[in-house]
Write a protein that holds these residues in place. Structure first.
Motif, short mmCIF file in Angstrom:
data_model
loop_
_atom_site.label_atom_id
_atom_site.label_comp_id
_atom_site.label_asym_id
_atom_site.label_seq_id
_atom_site.Cartn_x
_atom_site.Cartn_y
_atom_site.Cartn_z
N VAL A 116 0.86 -0.94 0.36
CA VAL A 116 -0.09 -0.26 0.11
C VAL A 116 1.07 0.90 0.30
O VAL A 116 1.51 1.38 0.81
N ILE A 117 0.89 1.99 -0.77
CA ILE A 117 1.25 3.46 -1.28
C ILE A 117 0.60 4.46 -0.55
O ILE A 117 0.05 4.40 -1.41
N LEU A 118 1.40 5.23 0.47
CA LEU A 118 0.10 5.89 0.93
C LEU A 118 0.94 7.02 -0.09
O LEU A 118 2.42 8.01 0.74
N LEU A 119 0.07 8.54 -0.41
CA LEU A 119 0.69 9.24 -0.76
C LEU A 119 0.33 10.52 -0.44
O LEU A 119 -0.93 11.27 0.04
N GLY A 120 0.52 11.50 0.17
CA GLY A 120 0.72 12.46 0.87
C GLY A 120 1.22 12.15 2.30
O GLY A 120 2.17 12.05 2.75
N ALA A 121 1.08 13.50 3.66
CA ALA A 121 1.69 13.72 4.68
C ALA A 121 0.37 13.49 5.96
O ALA A 121 0.37 14.29 6.78
#
Length: 83
Positions: A69-74
């Motif tokens: 799972v790639i989480l984009l953002g902060a």
């Protein structure tokens, strides 16, 4: 070569950008990543995505079992929730 299923999570712009980058790239890493689902965290989606799109990551996990799972953002709250 192992092919890994991937889910992308982030706002619509980030998800669309990373999806296009992976699909269009021609390297070994890109060919080993199979994007199976997208989670768009901001309002509204449209037909730009050729994959299943979810608004909640838990709904995505009910339907898919990605290797990565790639989480984009902060978004700190989302990071904590994913852990």
């Amino acid at each position: 070569m192992n092919i890994h299923s991937v889910a992308l999570i982030g706002d619509r712009t980030s998800v669309l950008r990373v999806h296009r980058t992976i699909v269009r790239s021609e390297g070994v890493q890109a060919s080993s990543l199979n994007i199976v689902a997208l989670v768009v965290t901001d309002k509204g989606t449209d037909d730009e995505f050729p994959l299943p799109v979810y608004s909640r990551w838990r709904d995505m996990l009910d339907a898919h079992a990605p290797h990565l799972v790639i989480l984009l953002g902060a978004d700190e709250d989302l990071k904590l929730d994913l852990r």
